[in-house]
Motif scaffolding. Structure first.
Motif, PDB file in Angstrom:
ATOM      1  N   SER A  30     -57.029 -33.763  25.724  1.00 46.04           N
ATOM      2  CA  SER A  30     -56.491 -35.124  25.753  1.00 46.04           C
ATOM      3  C   SER A  30     -55.173 -35.178  26.520  1.00 46.04           C
ATOM      4  CB  SER A  30     -56.305 -35.648  24.325  1.00 46.04           C
ATOM      5  OG  SER A  30     -55.359 -34.865  23.617  1.00 46.04           O
ATOM      6  N   LEU A  31     -54.324 -34.145  26.359  1.00 47.12           N
ATOM      7  CA  LEU A  31     -53.072 -34.096  27.110  1.00 47.12           C
ATOM      8  C   LEU A  31     -53.335 -33.964  28.601  1.00 47.12           C
ATOM      9  CD1 LEU A  31     -50.781 -31.801  24.920  1.00 47.12           C
ATOM     10  CD2 LEU A  31     -50.312 -34.153  25.578  1.00 47.12           C
ATOM     11  N   PHE A  32     -54.316 -33.140  28.943  1.00 41.96           N
ATOM     12  CA  PHE A  32     -54.652 -32.935  30.354  1.00 41.96           C
ATOM     13  C   PHE A  32     -55.178 -34.232  30.962  1.00 41.96           C
ATOM     14  CE2 PHE A  32     -56.689 -30.939  34.013  1.00 41.96           C
ATOM     15  CZ  PHE A  32     -55.760 -29.960  34.333  1.00 41.96           C
TER      16      PHE A  32
ATOM     17  N   LEU B 265     -59.855 -30.509  36.537  1.00 43.41           N
ATOM     18  CA  LEU B 265     -60.563 -30.298  35.273  1.00 43.41           C
ATOM     19  C   LEU B 265     -61.247 -28.942  35.242  1.00 43.41           C
ATOM     20  CD1 LEU B 265     -61.653 -31.335  32.560  1.00 43.41           C
ATOM     21  CD2 LEU B 265     -63.505 -32.469  33.815  1.00 43.41           C
ATOM     22  N   TYR B 266     -61.668 -28.432  36.405  1.00 42.81           N
ATOM     23  CA  TYR B 266     -62.336 -27.132  36.443  1.00 42.81           C
ATOM     24  C   TYR B 266     -61.412 -26.017  35.971  1.00 42.81           C
ATOM     25  CZ  TYR B 266     -65.929 -29.504  39.213  1.00 42.81           C
ATOM     26  OH  TYR B 266     -66.921 -30.350  39.629  1.00 42.81           O
ATOM     27  N   LYS B 267     -60.125 -26.130  36.288  1.00 43.15           N
ATOM     28  CA  LYS B 267     -59.170 -25.114  35.851  1.00 43.15           C
ATOM     29  C   LYS B 267     -59.077 -25.090  34.335  1.00 43.15           C
ATOM     30  CE  LYS B 267     -56.335 -25.437  40.039  1.00 43.15           C
ATOM     31  NZ  LYS B 267     -54.989 -25.731  40.598  1.00 43.15           N
ATOM     32  N   LEU B 268     -59.041 -26.286  33.740  1.00 39.93           N
ATOM     33  CA  LEU B 268     -58.983 -26.374  32.286  1.00 39.93           C
ATOM     34  C   LEU B 268     -60.259 -25.819  31.660  1.00 39.93           C
ATOM     35  CD1 LEU B 268     -57.554 -27.390  29.710  1.00 39.93           C
ATOM     36  CD2 LEU B 268     -58.704 -29.583  30.064  1.00 39.93           C
ATOM     37  N   THR B 269     -61.412 -26.168  32.215  1.00 41.85           N
ATOM     38  CA  THR B 269     -62.689 -25.692  31.666  1.00 41.85           C
ATOM     39  C   THR B 269     -62.795 -24.183  31.775  1.00 41.85           C
ATOM     40  OG1 THR B 269     -63.724 -27.780  32.326  1.00 41.85           O
ATOM     41  CG2 THR B 269     -65.181 -25.959  31.786  1.00 41.85           C
TER      42      THR B 269
ATOM     43  N   PHE C 115     -64.839 -36.499  32.439  1.00 43.78           N
ATOM     44  CA  PHE C 115     -64.437 -36.101  31.104  1.00 43.78           C
ATOM     45  C   PHE C 115     -65.484 -36.422  30.048  1.00 43.78           C
ATOM     46  CE2 PHE C 115     -60.195 -35.103  32.476  1.00 43.78           C
ATOM     47  CZ  PHE C 115     -59.694 -34.277  31.481  1.00 43.78           C
ATOM     48  N   ASN C 116     -66.341 -37.383  30.327  1.00 45.37           N
ATOM     49  CA  ASN C 116     -67.330 -37.800  29.332  1.00 45.37           C
ATOM     50  C   ASN C 116     -68.663 -37.084  29.475  1.00 45.37           C
ATOM     51  OD1 ASN C 116     -65.577 -39.593  28.076  1.00 45.37           O
ATOM     52  ND2 ASN C 116     -66.136 -41.285  29.435  1.00 45.37           N
ATOM     53  N   GLN C 117     -68.753 -36.146  30.393  1.00 45.02           N
ATOM     54  CA  GLN C 117     -69.989 -35.398  30.531  1.00 45.02           C
ATOM     55  C   GLN C 117     -69.687 -33.907  30.410  1.00 45.02           C
ATOM     56  OE1 GLN C 117     -71.527 -36.167  34.514  1.00 45.02           O
ATOM     57  NE2 GLN C 117     -70.711 -34.227  35.199  1.00 45.02           N
ATOM     58  N   ASP C 118     -70.731 -33.127  30.309  1.00 42.37           N
ATOM     59  CA  ASP C 118     -70.590 -31.685  30.215  1.00 42.37           C
ATOM     60  C   ASP C 118     -69.836 -31.188  31.456  1.00 42.37           C
ATOM     61  OD1 ASP C 118     -71.058 -28.854  30.346  1.00 42.37           O
ATOM     62  OD2 ASP C 118     -72.691 -29.130  28.926  1.00 42.37           O
TER      63      ASP C 118
ATOM     64  N   GLU D 122     -63.955 -42.209  38.105  1.00 41.41           N
ATOM     65  CA  GLU D 122     -64.334 -40.816  38.335  1.00 41.41           C
ATOM     66  C   GLU D 122     -63.806 -39.917  37.215  1.00 41.41           C
ATOM     67  OE1 GLU D 122     -63.720 -37.166  41.556  1.00 41.41           O
ATOM     68  OE2 GLU D 122     -62.921 -39.160  41.996  1.00 41.41           O
ATOM     69  N   LEU D 123     -62.568 -40.155  36.791  1.00 41.51           N
ATOM     70  CA  LEU D 123     -61.977 -39.344  35.727  1.00 41.51           C
ATOM     71  C   LEU D 123     -62.750 -39.503  34.420  1.00 41.51           C
ATOM     72  CD1 LEU D 123     -59.617 -37.467  34.965  1.00 41.51           C
ATOM     73  CD2 LEU D 123     -58.315 -39.513  34.334  1.00 41.51           C
ATOM     74  N   GLU D 124     -63.064 -40.733  34.063  1.00 47.26           N
ATOM     75  CA  GLU D 124     -63.830 -40.985  32.840  1.00 47.26           C
ATOM     76  C   GLU D 124     -65.207 -40.339  32.932  1.00 47.26           C
ATOM     77  OE1 GLU D 124     -62.920 -42.357  30.081  1.00 47.26           O
ATOM     78  OE2 GLU D 124     -60.938 -43.142  30.652  1.00 47.26           O
ATOM     79  N   MET D 125     -65.822 -40.417  34.097  1.00 47.77           N
ATOM     80  CA  MET D 125     -67.151 -39.843  34.283  1.00 47.77           C
ATOM     81  C   MET D 125     -67.109 -38.329  34.085  1.00 47.77           C
ATOM     82  SD  MET D 125     -69.467 -39.771  37.750  1.00 47.77           S
ATOM     83  CE  MET D 125     -68.271 -38.695  38.536  1.00 47.77           C
TER      84      MET D 125
END
Length: 436
Positions: A246-248, A347-351, A314-317, A309-312
């Motif tokens: 959530s912070l990211f 987001l890939y870095k976080l994942t 974050f809301n999928q696998d 794009e961000l919501e898309m």
């Protein structure tokens, strides 16, 4: 004959007057139409841009309200003293710095002579540092001027986040070395201090702090994998993804809003850098009401596309590849949409780091069972599944007598971006039980 030629190549006064009147007529109506268009554009364009901008402003204010801290706590004030109070710890030679990185990054658990001498010389300072930090809660940092960032795309000054990685390496090296020497509590305290300092970095709502926190997570994981017994609290910490996610996401939203402000306020920028209406030229200020609707509409269009794009994502696998066709695109008329690259790929870095954490948490579970039973289990509930990505699987392979094991991330269903690069934490782990 000469008079006839003169008559042929000369205009009569009437013909010249008619041509001039036609030019005046065209220019007159051209001016009327142009002025009318500018007036209509000025009125309609500004009203339309104002209406479209309202949801953006409401969302921005809500985000600032969520991220803005009311005041710093005592821990934050104490943390500011770290650099001065413990400057001797971080003041090291290049050879020590090089050996420090190797010791944390590589598999060896015996430090070089140079690094041993450094850690021995700093043992008292490191003990004081541990006591100093453990007396306080997790620091709450000073407020950053988010409004400035949203309007200008930059802060006046930023904390030196990059030095945090050096602190982490020192603390993790100290933890590994203390555990090697049998000083278990000192090792655990150094791990705890590293975690607390990194939480303070992660709490800062800017992208650079989030990236540095991810780097520090990697350093901590490298240390944890070298220590056989870790406090149980770490098993929950390693898979507590919701807050960091959530912070990211809030940080990436802040980046999107900063690009929105960058485009929207561009007409008043002097030299394209500092936002200062008073320093803008007179021509720029006169022109601004007419060009502002286009800049505002461009900014709104880019904001809408990037937020979708961000919501898309974050809301999928996160391990499912997003095709180019599915990614929202800016409007064809928006020539300013190229300003600032999308941050969603971060987001890939976080994942990737969450997968590293998940694998490490499974390693800790297996170690815990082996410490209780004297051998690695032949199977363990949930050992092969992933909560980060639904389709990912882990392969657990214990030896027949349970004295060794290997656990790795299956290559099946791995996304294309999930590859091991130099400096990454390995996606496989092997160990043997130590014989007493």
């Amino acid at each position: 004959m000469f008079n006839k030629l003169v008559n042929i190549y000369s205009y009569s006064p009437k013909t010249y007057k008619d041509k001039r009147n036609r030019i005046h007529f065209i220019l007159y109506w051209f001016n009327i139409i142009s002025v009318s268009f500018l007036i209509i554009w000025f009125i309609v364009g500004n009203i339309f841009a104002y209406q479209l901008e309202q949801p953006v402003l409401l969302a921005k204010n809500e985000l600032v309200r969520q991220l803005q801290k009311s005041e710093t706590n005592v821990s934050s004030l104490r943390r500011k003293e770290l650099q001065e109070k413990f400057s001797k710890i971080i003041d090291m030679s290049d050879s020590v710095r090089s050996d420090l990185s190797k010791y944390v990054d590589e598999s060896t658990i015996v430090p070089s002579v140079v690094l041993q001498n450094y850690l021995t010389s700093q043992s008292e300072n490191l003990a004081a540092l541990r006591a100093y930090v453990l007396q306080s809660d997790i620091p709450v940092q000073d407020n950053l001027d988010l409004d400035m960032f949203l309007n200008m795309g930059t802060f006046d000054s930023l904390p030196s986040f990059l030095v945090e990685a050096t602190w982490q390496r020192i603390l993790i090296a100290d933890a590994i070395n203390n555990y090697r020497l049998g000083k278990t509590q000192s090792a655990f305290d150094s791990l705890e201090v590293a975690w607390r300092l990194n939480q303070a970095t992660r709490n800062q709502p800017i992208l650079i702090s989030q990236i540095v926190a991810i780097i520090c997570d990697r350093i901590q994981l490298q240390g944890i994998r070298k220590i056989d017994r870790i406090p149980t609290v770490w098993q929950n910490r390693l898979v507590s993804f919701e807050r960091s996610k959530s912070l990211f996401m809030a940080t990436l939203k802040l980046e999107i809003f900063s690009r929105y402000g960058l485009i929207r306020n561009f007409p008043l920028r002097k030299g394209g850098s500092a936002l200062d209406e008073k320093s803008a030229s007179l021509f720029s200020r006169l022109l601004q009401p007419f060009v502002q609707p286009y800049f505002t509409l461009s900014a709104v269009d880019k904001w809408q596309v990037e937020m979708r794009e961000l919501e898309m994502r974050f809301n999928q696998d996160p391990c499912i590849q997003v095709s180019y066709e599915d990614i929202p695109q800016i409007s064809s008329w928006n020539i300013l949409g190229f300003v600032g690259a999308s941050s969603s790929s971060q987001l890939y870095k976080l994942t990737r780091r969450q997968i590293d954490m998940e694998l490490t948490q499974k390693i800790l579970k297996l170690r815990e069972v082996s410490s209780q039973t004297g051998k690695f289990p032949q199977t363990l509930t949930g050992i092969d599944s992933s909560v980060v990505c639904k389709n990912l699987r882990y392969v657990y392979q214990p030896s027949p007598n349970g004295d060794a094991m290997t656990i790795s991330l299956s290559k099946q269903n791995r996304p294309e971006w999930l590859v091991e690069r130099t400096g990454d934490i390995p996606l496989s782990y092997s160990t043997k039980l130590q014989k007493l």
